[in-house]
Write a protein that holds these residues in place. Sequence first.
Motif, PDB file in Angstrom:
ATOM      1  N   VAL A   1       0.840  -1.205   0.000  1.00 44.58           N
ATOM      2  CA  VAL A   1       0.000   0.000   0.000  1.00 44.58           C
ATOM      3  C   VAL A   1       0.869   1.246   0.000  1.00 44.58           C
ATOM      4  CG1 VAL A   1      -1.660   1.366   1.339  1.00 44.58           C
ATOM      5  CG2 VAL A   1      -1.969  -1.112   1.114  1.00 44.58           C
ATOM      6  N   LEU A   2       1.892   1.252   0.850  1.00 46.82           N
ATOM      7  CA  LEU A   2       2.774   2.406   0.934  1.00 46.82           C
ATOM      8  C   LEU A   2       3.521   2.631  -0.379  1.00 46.82           C
ATOM      9  CD1 LEU A   2       4.002   4.682   2.623  1.00 46.82           C
ATOM     10  CD2 LEU A   2       5.701   3.046   3.464  1.00 46.82           C
ATOM     11  N   LEU A   3       4.037   1.562  -0.968  1.00 48.94           N
ATOM     12  CA  LEU A   3       4.773   1.691  -2.228  1.00 48.94           C
ATOM     13  C   LEU A   3       3.869   2.198  -3.351  1.00 48.94           C
ATOM     14  CD1 LEU A   3       7.049  -1.494  -2.169  1.00 48.94           C
ATOM     15  CD2 LEU A   3       7.684   0.879  -1.648  1.00 48.94           C
ATOM     16  N   ASP A   4       2.610   1.767  -3.354  1.00 49.98           N
ATOM     17  CA  ASP A   4       1.658   2.256  -4.354  1.00 49.98           C
ATOM     18  C   ASP A   4       1.429   3.757  -4.187  1.00 49.98           C
ATOM     19  OD1 ASP A   4       1.398  -0.223  -5.489  1.00 49.98           O
ATOM     20  OD2 ASP A   4      -0.499  -0.705  -4.489  1.00 49.98           O
ATOM     21  N   ARG A   5       1.350   4.209  -2.939  1.00 44.10           N
ATOM     22  CA  ARG A   5       1.174   5.633  -2.687  1.00 44.10           C
ATOM     23  C   ARG A   5       2.393   6.431  -3.151  1.00 44.10           C
ATOM     24  NH1 ARG A   5      -1.746   5.928   3.295  1.00 44.10           N
ATOM     25  NH2 ARG A   5      -3.732   5.016   2.602  1.00 44.10           N
ATOM     26  N   LEU A   6       3.555   5.895  -2.913  1.00 46.34           N
ATOM     27  CA  LEU A   6       4.779   6.586  -3.337  1.00 46.34           C
ATOM     28  C   LEU A   6       4.856   6.663  -4.861  1.00 46.34           C
ATOM     29  CD1 LEU A   6       7.399   5.117  -0.830  1.00 46.34           C
ATOM     30  CD2 LEU A   6       6.030   7.191  -0.631  1.00 46.34           C
ATOM     31  N   GLU A   7       4.414   5.628  -5.531  1.00 51.53           N
ATOM     32  CA  GLU A   7       4.406   5.637  -6.992  1.00 51.53           C
ATOM     33  C   GLU A   7       3.426   6.690  -7.522  1.00 51.53           C
ATOM     34  OE1 GLU A   7       5.678   4.829 -10.679  1.00 51.53           O
ATOM     35  OE2 GLU A   7       6.497   3.976  -8.821  1.00 51.53           O
ATOM     36  N   PHE A   8       2.293   6.820  -6.839  1.00 52.02           N
ATOM     37  CA  PHE A   8       1.303   7.829  -7.235  1.00 52.02           C
ATOM     38  C   PHE A   8       1.887   9.236  -7.069  1.00 52.02           C
ATOM     39  CE2 PHE A   8      -2.215  10.722  -6.651  1.00 52.02           C
ATOM     40  CZ  PHE A   8      -3.185  10.277  -7.536  1.00 52.02           C
ATOM     41  N   ILE A   9       2.545   9.479  -5.938  1.00 52.30           N
ATOM     42  CA  ILE A   9       3.158  10.784  -5.687  1.00 52.30           C
ATOM     43  C   ILE A   9       4.227  11.084  -6.728  1.00 52.30           C
ATOM     44  CG2 ILE A   9       4.592  12.091  -4.059  1.00 52.30           C
ATOM     45  CD1 ILE A   9       3.105  10.504  -1.821  1.00 52.30           C
ATOM     46  N   LYS A  10       5.018  10.082  -7.067  1.00 49.54           N
ATOM     47  CA  LYS A  10       6.061  10.253  -8.073  1.00 49.54           C
ATOM     48  C   LYS A  10       5.462  10.620  -9.431  1.00 49.54           C
ATOM     49  CE  LYS A  10       9.886   7.785 -10.301  1.00 49.54           C
ATOM     50  NZ  LYS A  10      10.638   6.495 -10.350  1.00 49.54           N
ATOM     51  N   SER A  11       4.303  10.049  -9.745  1.00 45.07           N
ATOM     52  CA  SER A  11       3.679  10.266 -11.042  1.00 45.07           C
ATOM     53  C   SER A  11       2.921  11.592 -11.119  1.00 45.07           C
ATOM     54  CB  SER A  11       2.716   9.119 -11.366  1.00 45.07           C
ATOM     55  OG  SER A  11       3.405   7.890 -11.440  1.00 45.07           O
ATOM     56  N   PHE A  12       2.242  11.971 -10.028  1.00 44.43           N
ATOM     57  CA  PHE A  12       1.330  13.117 -10.084  1.00 44.43           C
ATOM     58  C   PHE A  12       1.742  14.305  -9.214  1.00 44.43           C
ATOM     59  CE2 PHE A  12      -1.150   9.325 -11.119  1.00 44.43           C
ATOM     60  CZ  PHE A  12      -1.682   9.695 -12.355  1.00 44.43           C
ATOM     61  N   GLY A  13       2.696  14.112  -8.304  1.00 43.09           N
ATOM     62  CA  GLY A  13       3.167  15.222  -7.480  1.00 43.09           C
ATOM     63  C   GLY A  13       2.350  15.495  -6.246  1.00 43.09           C
ATOM     64  N   TRP A  14       1.398  14.622  -5.918  1.00 42.49           N
ATOM     65  CA  TRP A  14       0.591  14.774  -4.710  1.00 42.49           C
ATOM     66  C   TRP A  14       0.106  13.406  -4.259  1.00 42.49           C
ATOM     67  CZ3 TRP A  14      -4.729  13.511  -4.964  1.00 42.49           C
ATOM     68  CH2 TRP A  14      -5.235  13.329  -6.251  1.00 42.49           C
ATOM     69  N   GLY A  15      -0.367  13.341  -3.020  1.00 43.02           N
ATOM     70  CA  GLY A  15      -0.850  12.084  -2.464  1.00 43.02           C
ATOM     71  C   GLY A  15      -2.190  12.279  -1.790  1.00 43.02           C
ATOM     72  N   THR A  16      -2.823  11.185  -1.437  1.00 38.27           N
ATOM     73  CA  THR A  16      -4.147  11.268  -0.826  1.00 38.27           C
ATOM     74  C   THR A  16      -4.403  10.042   0.049  1.00 38.27           C
ATOM     75  OG1 THR A  16      -6.515  11.514  -1.282  1.00 38.27           O
ATOM     76  CG2 THR A  16      -5.250  10.129  -2.799  1.00 38.27           C
ATOM     77  N   ALA A  17      -5.347  10.196   0.987  1.00 41.22           N
ATOM     78  CA  ALA A  17      -5.772   9.085   1.841  1.00 41.22           C
ATOM     79  C   ALA A  17      -7.063   9.493   2.542  1.00 41.22           C
ATOM     80  CB  ALA A  17      -4.705   8.720   2.864  1.00 41.22           C
ATOM     81  N   GLN A  18      -7.763   8.495   3.076  1.00 42.48           N
ATOM     82  CA  GLN A  18      -9.010   8.745   3.794  1.00 42.48           C
ATOM     83  C   GLN A  18      -9.059   7.921   5.068  1.00 42.48           C
ATOM     84  OE1 GLN A  18     -12.714   8.831   1.381  1.00 42.48           O
ATOM     85  NE2 GLN A  18     -11.431   8.159  -0.315  1.00 42.48           N
ATOM     86  N   GLY A  19      -9.602   8.508   6.121  1.00 41.17           N
ATOM     87  CA  GLY A  19      -9.962   7.777   7.329  1.00 41.17           C
ATOM     88  C   GLY A  19      -8.833   7.166   8.121  1.00 41.17           C
ATOM     89  N   GLU A  20      -7.627   7.727   8.042  1.00 39.40           N
ATOM     90  CA  GLU A  20      -6.503   7.129   8.757  1.00 39.40           C
ATOM     91  C   GLU A  20      -6.136   7.888  10.025  1.00 39.40           C
ATOM     92  OE1 GLU A  20      -3.411   6.362   5.909  1.00 39.40           O
ATOM     93  OE2 GLU A  20      -4.704   5.055   4.737  1.00 39.40           O
ATOM     94  N   TRP A  21      -6.072   9.216   9.973  1.00 37.61           N
ATOM     95  CA  TRP A  21      -5.799   9.940  11.222  1.00 37.61           C
ATOM     96  C   TRP A  21      -7.091  10.319  11.933  1.00 37.61           C
ATOM     97  CZ3 TRP A  21      -7.543  14.970  11.584  1.00 37.61           C
ATOM     98  CH2 TRP A  21      -7.819  15.646  10.394  1.00 37.61           C
ATOM     99  N   ALA A  22      -8.233  10.262  11.231  1.00 37.87           N
ATOM    100  CA  ALA A  22      -9.554  10.430  11.835  1.00 37.87           C
ATOM    101  C   ALA A  22     -10.549   9.721  10.929  1.00 37.87           C
ATOM    102  CB  ALA A  22      -9.909  11.907  11.985  1.00 37.87           C
ATOM    103  N   ALA A  23     -11.525   9.044  11.517  1.00 39.53           N
ATOM    104  CA  ALA A  23     -12.407   8.166  10.756  1.00 39.53           C
ATOM    105  C   ALA A  23     -13.132   8.873   9.620  1.00 39.53           C
ATOM    106  CB  ALA A  23     -13.422   7.515  11.697  1.00 39.53           C
ATOM    107  N   GLU A  24     -13.583  10.104   9.831  1.00 41.58           N
ATOM    108  CA  GLU A  24     -14.365  10.808   8.817  1.00 41.58           C
ATOM    109  C   GLU A  24     -13.555  11.870   8.088  1.00 41.58           C
ATOM    110  OE1 GLU A  24     -17.366   9.930   7.836  1.00 41.58           O
ATOM    111  OE2 GLU A  24     -17.208   8.261   9.234  1.00 41.58           O
ATOM    112  N   ALA A  25     -12.245  11.804   8.173  1.00 42.69           N
ATOM    113  CA  ALA A  25     -11.395  12.807   7.532  1.00 42.69           C
ATOM    114  C   ALA A  25     -10.789  12.267   6.241  1.00 42.69           C
ATOM    115  CB  ALA A  25     -10.282  13.244   8.474  1.00 42.69           C
ATOM    116  N   ALA A  26     -10.530  13.178   5.323  1.00 46.92           N
ATOM    117  CA  ALA A  26      -9.847  12.844   4.080  1.00 46.92           C
ATOM    118  C   ALA A  26      -8.950  14.018   3.727  1.00 46.92           C
ATOM    119  CB  ALA A  26     -10.849  12.572   2.963  1.00 46.92           C
TER     120      ALA A  26
END
Length: 261
Positions: free
Chosen positions: A182-207
């Motif tokens: 999962v982490l490596l996929d996120r890093l590949e996305f950041i490398k390709s597009f210059g930004w990253g994203t996630a949902q519900g990890e530091w707070a359940a209803e946050a993105a």
Amino acid sequence: MKPPKKYPTQYLQTVSRAVAVLRAFNGGTRDMSLKELTNELQLNKVTTFRLARTLVYEGLLSQDPQNDRYSLSFGCLALVDAMLDRNSLAEISRKHLRKARDETGETVTILVREGWDRVVIASEPSFQPVRYVMEVGRRNRLYLSGSGACLVSGMDSEELEALCLFMENDPPSKEYGLTKRVLLDRLEFIKSFGWGTAQGEWAAEAAGVAAPAYDKNGKVFAAIAIAMPKGRYNKENIEKYAPAAIEAAKLIGEEFDAINR
């Protein structure tokens, strides 16, 4: 009632409880009586009293002589004043965070890495009635969320492997189903597009969306995050938020380099 915390042998329960006392005051936005503090911490009155009195003695809490209510002391600032403005990063970032906040209407923060954690060092909260606020000093695991992945994206292969080994036995990674893949996929996305994203990890209803900030040598030194409730996390908003995060990161990086030549 909450179940009692378990303290591994390498931690001191008393220190953890003292930190819980300080955190109970929400960054200085509230004051409490001994009874209120006792109920908040779910400890017995004697323990709470001793913790509070010790923190007053150390200059981290103050007690109003008129009503005996406790509050955070300005003495806390002595512990963090220089740290928050290390290399002027917090100060120079604020105008750029405000600009991104005004453009998106969402909370915008800058985070830096400390070991395997990420920490908020400056924040411009959303003005919307339903919002997510990331307070200065908020700490979470480095591998959580898009902003964490942006900070991880600056690691070399050896350090990244060490983080992945740490994740294997770290409880939050299991709680959120975060694996090395999962982490490596996120890093590949950041490398390709210059930004990253996630949902519900530091707070359940946050993105949120985030972008890495680079210095003149191409090294990641911070991440800019735009946080929102999941209800406003949609394709239309992401297409607006991601460029705002990238632009703020770029401007902060340029100003950071200019000041710290």
